[in-house]
Design a protein around this motif. Structure first.
Motif, PDB file in Angstrom:
ATOM      1  N   TRP A   1       5.399  -4.585   8.752  1.00 39.37           N
ATOM      2  CA  TRP A   1       5.844  -4.002   9.939  1.00 39.37           C
ATOM      3  C   TRP A   1       5.181  -5.015  11.531  1.00 39.37           C
ATOM      4  CZ3 TRP A   1       7.815   1.492  10.008  1.00 39.37           C
ATOM      5  CH2 TRP A   1       8.639   1.997   8.691  1.00 39.37           C
ATOM      6  N   PRO A   2       6.129  -5.440  12.262  1.00 44.13           N
ATOM      7  CA  PRO A   2       4.971  -6.449  13.190  1.00 44.13           C
ATOM      8  C   PRO A   2       4.159  -5.525  14.072  1.00 44.13           C
ATOM      9  CG  PRO A   2       7.434  -6.793  13.116  1.00 44.13           C
ATOM     10  CD  PRO A   2       7.537  -6.064  12.203  1.00 44.13           C
ATOM     11  N   SER A   3       4.736  -4.290  14.111  1.00 43.91           N
ATOM     12  CA  SER A   3       3.682  -3.437  15.227  1.00 43.91           C
ATOM     13  C   SER A   3       1.944  -3.186  14.616  1.00 43.91           C
ATOM     14  CB  SER A   3       4.251  -2.324  15.574  1.00 43.91           C
ATOM     15  OG  SER A   3       5.104  -1.211  14.734  1.00 43.91           O
ATOM     16  N   TYR A   4       1.839  -3.057  12.995  1.00 47.24           N
ATOM     17  CA  TYR A   4       1.118  -2.747  12.663  1.00 47.24           C
ATOM     18  C   TYR A   4       0.444  -4.093  12.430  1.00 47.24           C
ATOM     19  CZ  TYR A   4       2.601   1.729  11.850  1.00 47.24           C
ATOM     20  OH  TYR A   4       3.490   3.022  11.824  1.00 47.24           O
ATOM     21  N   ALA A   5       0.940  -5.554  12.210  1.00 51.20           N
ATOM     22  CA  ALA A   5       0.093  -6.580  12.097  1.00 51.20           C
ATOM     23  C   ALA A   5       0.017  -6.967  13.149  1.00 51.20           C
ATOM     24  CB  ALA A   5       1.326  -7.814  11.197  1.00 51.20           C
ATOM     25  N   GLU A   6      -1.676  -7.399  12.522  1.00 51.33           N
ATOM     26  CA  GLU A   6      -1.577  -7.980  14.501  1.00 51.33           C
ATOM     27  C   GLU A   6      -1.862  -9.815  13.915  1.00 51.33           C
ATOM     28  OE1 GLU A   6      -5.700  -6.303  14.582  1.00 51.33           O
ATOM     29  OE2 GLU A   6      -4.322  -4.309  15.891  1.00 51.33           O
ATOM     30  N   ALA A   7      -1.858 -10.295  12.796  1.00 52.65           N
ATOM     31  CA  ALA A   7      -1.379 -11.651  12.210  1.00 52.65           C
ATOM     32  C   ALA A   7      -0.199 -12.382  12.791  1.00 52.65           C
ATOM     33  CB  ALA A   7      -2.383 -11.525  11.085  1.00 52.65           C
TER      34      ALA A   7
ATOM     35  N   MET B   1      18.234 -11.325   3.259  1.00 52.38           N
ATOM     36  CA  MET B   1      18.392 -10.357   2.257  1.00 52.38           C
ATOM     37  C   MET B   1      18.031  -9.069   2.696  1.00 52.38           C
ATOM     38  SD  MET B   1      14.644  -8.586   0.084  1.00 52.38           S
ATOM     39  CE  MET B   1      14.797  -7.231  -0.211  1.00 52.38           C
ATOM     40  N   ASN B   2      18.903  -8.601   2.806  1.00 51.76           N
ATOM     41  CA  ASN B   2      19.960  -6.665   3.891  1.00 51.76           C
ATOM     42  C   ASN B   2      20.231  -5.725   3.230  1.00 51.76           C
ATOM     43  OD1 ASN B   2      19.981  -5.718   6.560  1.00 51.76           O
ATOM     44  ND2 ASN B   2      22.044  -6.922   6.857  1.00 51.76           N
ATOM     45  N   LEU B   3      18.144  -4.701   3.469  1.00 56.33           N
ATOM     46  CA  LEU B   3      18.043  -3.646   2.136  1.00 56.33           C
ATOM     47  C   LEU B   3      17.991  -2.643   2.982  1.00 56.33           C
ATOM     48  CD1 LEU B   3      17.130  -2.078  -0.524  1.00 56.33           C
ATOM     49  CD2 LEU B   3      15.245  -2.406   0.298  1.00 56.33           C
ATOM     50  N   ASP B   4      19.186  -1.042   3.559  1.00 54.14           N
ATOM     51  CA  ASP B   4      19.437  -0.748   4.067  1.00 54.14           C
ATOM     52  C   ASP B   4      18.214   0.258   4.302  1.00 54.14           C
ATOM     53  OD1 ASP B   4      21.374   1.411   3.759  1.00 54.14           O
ATOM     54  OD2 ASP B   4      22.498  -0.565   3.238  1.00 54.14           O
ATOM     55  N   ASN B   5      18.010   1.448   4.882  1.00 55.16           N
ATOM     56  CA  ASN B   5      17.205   2.333   5.018  1.00 55.16           C
ATOM     57  C   ASN B   5      17.401   4.003   4.904  1.00 55.16           C
ATOM     58  OD1 ASN B   5      15.763   0.824   7.209  1.00 55.16           O
ATOM     59  ND2 ASN B   5      16.315   2.385   8.950  1.00 55.16           N
ATOM     60  N   ALA B   6      18.567   3.883   4.129  1.00 57.77           N
ATOM     61  CA  ALA B   6      18.934   4.618   4.148  1.00 57.77           C
ATOM     62  C   ALA B   6      18.945   4.372   1.958  1.00 57.77           C
ATOM     63  CB  ALA B   6      20.522   4.955   3.587  1.00 57.77           C
ATOM     64  N   ASP B   7      19.672   3.394   1.484  1.00 57.73           N
ATOM     65  CA  ASP B   7      19.044   3.302   0.477  1.00 57.73           C
ATOM     66  C   ASP B   7      17.549   3.340  -0.385  1.00 57.73           C
ATOM     67  OD1 ASP B   7      21.455   3.022  -0.129  1.00 57.73           O
ATOM     68  OD2 ASP B   7      21.539   0.321  -0.150  1.00 57.73           O
ATOM     69  N   GLN B   8      16.809   2.546   0.741  1.00 50.79           N
ATOM     70  CA  GLN B   8      15.082   2.404   0.931  1.00 50.79           C
ATOM     71  C   GLN B   8      14.734   3.863   0.452  1.00 50.79           C
ATOM     72  OE1 GLN B   8      12.323   1.977   2.989  1.00 50.79           O
ATOM     73  NE2 GLN B   8      11.106   0.237   2.552  1.00 50.79           N
ATOM     74  N   ALA B   9      15.464   4.799   1.904  1.00 52.62           N
ATOM     75  CA  ALA B   9      15.058   6.295   1.318  1.00 52.62           C
ATOM     76  C   ALA B   9      15.161   7.315  -0.066  1.00 52.62           C
ATOM     77  CB  ALA B   9      15.391   6.966   3.514  1.00 52.62           C
ATOM     78  N   ALA B  10      16.655   6.416  -0.036  1.00 58.93           N
ATOM     79  CA  ALA B  10      17.034   7.608  -1.630  1.00 58.93           C
ATOM     80  C   ALA B  10      15.981   7.023  -2.650  1.00 58.93           C
ATOM     81  CB  ALA B  10      18.258   7.075  -1.771  1.00 58.93           C
TER      82      ALA B  10
ATOM     83  N   ASP C   1       0.485  -1.426   0.153  1.00 60.86           N
ATOM     84  CA  ASP C   1      -0.582   0.366   0.181  1.00 60.86           C
ATOM     85  C   ASP C   1       0.404   1.018   0.008  1.00 60.86           C
ATOM     86  OD1 ASP C   1      -2.113  -1.631   2.338  1.00 60.86           O
ATOM     87  OD2 ASP C   1      -1.896  -1.435   0.496  1.00 60.86           O
ATOM     88  N   TRP C   2       2.093   1.811   0.321  1.00 56.43           N
ATOM     89  CA  TRP C   2       2.717   2.835   0.159  1.00 56.43           C
ATOM     90  C   TRP C   2       4.165   2.262   0.007  1.00 56.43           C
ATOM     91  CZ3 TRP C   2       2.548  -1.557   3.534  1.00 56.43           C
ATOM     92  CH2 TRP C   2       3.715  -2.459   4.257  1.00 56.43           C
ATOM     93  N   THR C   3       4.926   3.646  -0.732  1.00 56.58           N
ATOM     94  CA  THR C   3       6.105   3.177  -1.562  1.00 56.58           C
ATOM     95  C   THR C   3       7.286   2.807  -1.144  1.00 56.58           C
ATOM     96  OG1 THR C   3       5.255   5.058  -2.157  1.00 56.58           O
ATOM     97  CG2 THR C   3       7.256   4.707  -3.018  1.00 56.58           C
ATOM     98  N   GLY C   4       7.237   2.952   0.056  1.00 59.35           N
ATOM     99  CA  GLY C   4       8.988   1.760   0.916  1.00 59.35           C
ATOM    100  C   GLY C   4       8.385   0.362   0.670  1.00 59.35           C
ATOM    101  N   GLY C   5       7.610  -0.171   1.068  1.00 58.85           N
ATOM    102  CA  GLY C   5       7.012  -1.415   1.024  1.00 58.85           C
ATOM    103  C   GLY C   5       6.805  -2.146  -0.713  1.00 58.85           C
TER     104      GLY C   5
END
Lengths: 707, 336
Positions: B87-93, B295-304, B36-40
């Protein structure tokens, strides 16, 4: 002026009776407003009711039970449907684009002539040009398969209805429910039983789009004159023979009309089915909406629109009778036949006529050669069979030409040179110009201040107060008011039903959401009237305006309702106000149509008389036409309300609130009970308003002596 | 004419039946959900391109709203086999369906999953955090504003036509994210209304417009996100996360009181890719599973990448492909 008093005297009685009831209504309103001000929070159903009436849990338990015990059956059905869907989709995606074009254009040429063929050609090329070819093929596959299955099942059920009165009586309530129930309500259970993607989408589409074909097949069968059937029986046909040789062929025009309607409904739902994972144009539009990319969403919307127009016209061409022209007139292939009085049109059409003639000559001679060859060959075995075969081929040279071209194309594609995907150099992007245009408009300060002004007005003076009023008004007061209203307008029985239905909504603990939905529906209907009636009045006076109006309304009603979100999102962003605007845009056509109808149906004698008595145009309109057109207007109100309720299901996508969002919440949390309760509540509210307004129409008609 | 029609109908019929009889499922074909969101979306596109271009899989994608429904679809496995960046704190399942330790960079970051094991999860490398934010100019203009406790004192500035006397929170846009914004506001005694705008982009469009006009607004959002780079925002620092055992679907969302979730902020999220265990246990899926484990994508790469897509309006496939072409040293270590 005696004439006016005469006309209104028939309604005078009625009005005097109403004086007392008006006073009552006024008092009731005043009391309700006091209640609203006393209340310090939104009204809620008593806790012991909502706690013991756990509809949501019951549904979920029932679903779990069914899943556990019967899921293997649904999975089996789903796997068959999925397999055929994938096969069809792969076939469409793997075929060369020229093959698809030929496959769609040739039948249109055969049934609808050159005009339809050009229309279809344009539509198909548009899919490719905006680079949505694959999505269009997916939508086409979904629609093709669901229409195919709907028609098969629908015709069988329709024939059964036509033959047995008892079966028809049993089917009727089922069909009514199928048509009123918002598609979302069964879209979600369909997903749990049949999985995600094509299979549940096709099954849900079948439920949604089958009623017209069943009804119209039934109608067609029943309309066959009994003498014809008797004659067939007298000549010794048995029941089955009568059915297939007499009744079904004679019902064919009616069935074809049903097919046309089924296609249109299927398209609307196939686009919507993207919420349960069906791919195609719907998901393109959805992703575009999620990214607020108006240009992209618009491209998807236009693809759907062209697909709808194509299939609509094709279906109409299929059910249209061929017109025989007088032998001396020139046959027109492209321009409307009525234009043959203009010499220029005749000149333009001349070469087309020659081309047609050459085409017929070439292919009919090729096929007569083939036919006579086959004739000689087969007559060695059986002379009679050979005769019939060659005759068959000769009579269907057009059909076989089509097959030949398609075959030739696929052979060319696979052996000589690959045609491949739609040429990239033909791509035309509408995305950027549309997006840029909209963006430049939305940063325009005048435009911002206008939209903000409208928004503030509607929200502060209409939406917000009504929301507050309905949600703060004690639930028993609202229920009582609606029950009394349905008692007066329909009868005791319906009043009891209304009470039960409202109690169901309250007990499911969604009263507040239901009231918010009701408020936004009422406000949108009000605004529909404010905008729609003047347009209708204008159209009823000006023929030219009416013609333009008709074209726009036709296009509006062909477009699946999902697509209405796009322009609204474009200009107003997201939120409750945007949802309101989308609802208005979607549900305004019936009120315009019925205003025009109502005003133009008023017998011209009345207006003539009024004019001869010296009434001005305005007086005539106000005193004669509007009172006489009231039943039509109420009818328009009724249809507008129904459409506004239907729209509540998709508005949460752009920030709508109320029951629609509850349905979405249920979908997102995979809570069928919650979604079902909210979906049913929408149906129930719609049903109550529907019955009340229909009864009101009838009363008005009776009062005016129109029935 | 009638016979002609019948022939057409008959041939159409046989045509459908013939193609219906062909049906094949490719062995290494996988279907994923589009987030649903760009990061994902970026995370999944990265996974898809590596799986397709380096490991030879064929990946289809289905647009499907995130939430419990998607988790169930993955657990079922017949239509969707994997989805990215939950995101675990968003998923309830996840509590119900996961039964394994969560490992990030070789360290166990969560070991109390006690679900039925119907879904398998591996970290994506992205670490997310979420909060409510106000624009920096608002804090500068109101030095008395220290954090969420002071929101009520300034609620007039946050009020809009829709919310009347209460302030407005531009809340979590999609119900399936399980943010419980209104519940949180009520429990914390913040006199605000949470506005759910339906899509992430709609919420951010609303926020950017408010920012350009210099208005005060309260916005839910999460990082990594382009919004953080484009506008100066200050978190209101919601209370630290304390989980609540009973606040879930099974217990009808019974709240634990004013100091536990959802009356708190979100936990730090080690985001996860989730997949169907049975499908990924097949021998032909071993390579894909191996990839997800590493797999280990880092935050900075994703943000860019998010910035390129959302701010500069570029196509996601193109942006991810560009990243992949330039960062082979990073992703090559993820290959099994």
């Amino acid at each position: 002026m005696a004439f006016f008093t005469n006309i209104s005297s028939s309604t005078n009685n009625y009005i005097e009776n109403k004086l007392f009831s008006r006073l009552l209504i006024f008092i009731a309103l005043a009391v309700s407003i006091i209640f609203v001000f006393i209340g310090d929070d939104v009204t809620e159903f008593p806790l012991f009711v909502t706690d013991s009436f756990t509809f949501t849990a019951w549904v979920n338990h029932g679903e779990d039970y069914l899943k556990e015990h019967y899921r293997w059956i649904t999975k089996l059905i789903a796997s068959y449907i999925k397999a055929s869907y994938y096969a069809l989709e792969d076939f469409l995606l793997d075929s060369s684009w020229l093959f698809i074009v030929a496959m769609l254009v040739i039948p249109s040429l055969a049934f609808g002539g050159l005009r339809l063929a050009l229309l279809v050609l344009f539509g198909v090329l548009f899919w490719g040009a905006v680079d949505l070819w694959d999505s269009s093929m997916e939508t086409l596959a979904l629609m093709g398969l669901s229409v195919f299955l709907s028609v098969i099942v629908g015709v069988i059920l329709g024939v059964l209805c036509g033959l047995s009165n008892r079966f028809e009586r049993g089917m009727k309530p089922v069909l009514d429910t199928m048509q009123v129930m918002p598609a979302f309500v069964y879209l979600i259970p369909a997903m749990f039983f049949f999985g995600i993607g094509g299979a549940p989408a096709i099954l849900a589409t079948m439920i949604y789009s089958m009623p017209p074909i069943i009804r119209l097949t039934n109608l067609g069968i029943r309309q066959v004159p009994s003498e014809t059937i008797e004659t067939a029986t007298a000549f010794g046909s048995n029941k089955l023979q009568t059915l297939f040789k007499v009744q079904v062929p004679l019902a064919l025009p009616s069935i074809m009309m049903g097919v046309n309607q089924t296609i249109m409904m299927a398209l609307a739902l196939v686009v919507l089915a993207t919420f349960i994972g069906a791919q195609g144009l719907g998901s393109e539009i959805w992703v575009a909406i999620r990214k607020l990319d108006v240009g992209w969403a618009m491209e998807g919307g236009l693809c759907v629109l062209f697909m709808a127009i194509m299939f609509d016209r094709f279906g109409k061409a299929l059910s249209k009778e061929t017109v025989t022209l007088p032998s001396d007139s020139q046959r027109f292939y492209l321009l409307p036949q009525t234009w043959d009085i203009y010499p220029l049109a005749r000149i333009i059409e001349k070469p087309l006529g020659y081309i047609h003639f050459c085409f017929v000559l070439i292919f009919s001679s090729i096929f007569s050669a083939i036919a006579s060859f086959l004739n000689i060959f087969i007559s060695i075995f059986s002379k009679e069979f050979a005769e019939s075969i060659s005759k068959f081929i000769l009579n269907h040279y057009f059909f076989f030409t089509g097959i030949l071209i398609l075959y030739g194309l696929s052979v060319y594609d696979s052996t000589i040179a690959s045609i491949g995907a739609f040429p990239e150099s033909w791509h035309v992007s509408l995305r950027e110009p549309i997006s840029n245009g909209v963006n430049s408009l939305t940063v325009n300060p005048t435009f911002i201040s206008i939209t903000k002004g409208i928004k503030a007005f509607v929200v502060i003076y209409l939406l917000k107060p009504l929301d507050l009023y309905l949600t703060y008004l004690p639930w028993w007061y609202t229920t009582l008011a609606l029950v009394i209203l349905s008692w007066i307008s329909v009868g005791v029985r319906f009043a009891i039903i209304t009470a039960l239905l409202l109690f169901f909504i309250g007990a499911c603990n969604i009263w507040t959401e239901a009231m918010i939905t009701l408020s936004s529906v009422l406000i949108s209907v009000l605004l529909c009237f404010v905008i729609g009636v003047p347009i209708g009045v204008l159209a009823s006076y000006s023929k030219r305006f009416q013609n333009i109006n008709e074209v726009i309304l036709d296009a509006m009603q062909t477009l699946p309702y999902f697509c209405y979100l796009i322009p609204v999102l474009m200009f107003f962003g997201g939120g409750a106000f945007a949802a309101l605007i989308a609802t208005i845009v979607y549900s305004i056509p019936p009120i315009i149509r019925l205003t025009v109808l109502g005003l133009s149906q008023v017998s011209s004698t009345y207006s003539e008389v009024s004019k001869s008595f010296g009434g001005s145009t305005l007086q005539t309109l106000n005193k004669i036409k509007f009172p006489l057109a009231t039943p039509s207007l109420v009818m328009g109100f009724n249809q507008t309300v129904m459409m506004a309720f239907a729209m509540q299901i998709v508005t949460p996508l752009i920030g709508g609130k109320g029951l629609g969002r509850e349905v979405f919440n249920g979908l997102a949390r995979s809570d069928t009970g919650r979604a079902l309760a909210a979906g049913i509540a929408i149906c129930l509210l719609a049903m109550i308003l529907d019955r009340i307004s229909l009864a009101w129409t009838k009363k008005q008609r009776d009062a005016l002596g129109l029935s | 004419m009638n016979l002609f029609k019948n022939t057409i109908v008959a041939s159409l019929l046989s045509f459908f039946l013939v193609i219906a009889s062909f049906s094949q499922a490719s062995a290494d074909r996988l279907t994923r959900a589009v987030a649903d969101w760009t990061g994902g979306m970026v995370t999944c596109e990265v996974a898809e391109q590596i799986l397709e271009q380096e490991l030879g899989y064929k990946i289809d994608s289905i647009v499907f709203p995130s939430g419990t429904g998607l988790w169930e679809a993955v657990a079922d496995g017949s239509d969707i086999q994997f989805a990215c960046e939950s995101w675990p704190s968003y998923a309830e399942a996840d509590e119900v369906m996961v039964n394994q330790k969560l490992i990030y960079n070789g360290e166990v970051v969560k070991d109390d999953y006690n679900g039925d094991g119907s879904v398998e999860v591996y970290t994506t490398g992205i670490i997310g955090s979420s909060d409510y934010f106000v624009p920096k100019y608002f804090v500068d203009a109101n030095p008395g504003f220290k954090g969420w406790e002071d929101l009520n004192d300034y609620k007039d500035q946050f009020a809009t036509a829709e919310t009347g006397a209460k302030g407005r929170l531009i809340g979590c846009p999609v119900p399936g994210w399980n943010c419980h914004d209104q519940k949180r506001l009520d429990l914390l005694g913040i006199d605000f209304v949470a506005d759910e705008l339906g899509t992430e982009v709609a919420a951010l469009a609303e926020a950017s417009a408010a920012y350009e006009r210099g208005e005060a607004f309260l916005l839910y959002f999460f990082t990594p996100h382009w919004f953080q780079g484009a506008y100066e925002m200050v978190p209101v620092n919601l209370p630290a996360n304390v989980p609540c055992e009973t606040f879930n679907e099974a217990n009808n969302f019974t709240v634990c009181g004013p100091d536990k979730w959802p009356a708190t902020g979100w936990a730090k999220d080690y985001t996860i890719n989730y997949m169907n265990p049975a499908v990924f246990a097949k021998p032909e899926m071993a390579a894909a599973k191996g990839f997800f484990k590493k797999m280990n994508l880092d935050n900075a790469d994703q943000a860019a990448m998010i910035n390129e897509i959302d701010k500069n309006g570029r196509d996601i496939v193109e942006v991810v492909q560009e990243w992949k072409d330039n960062n082979s040293d990073k992703w090559s270590t993820w290959l099994p």
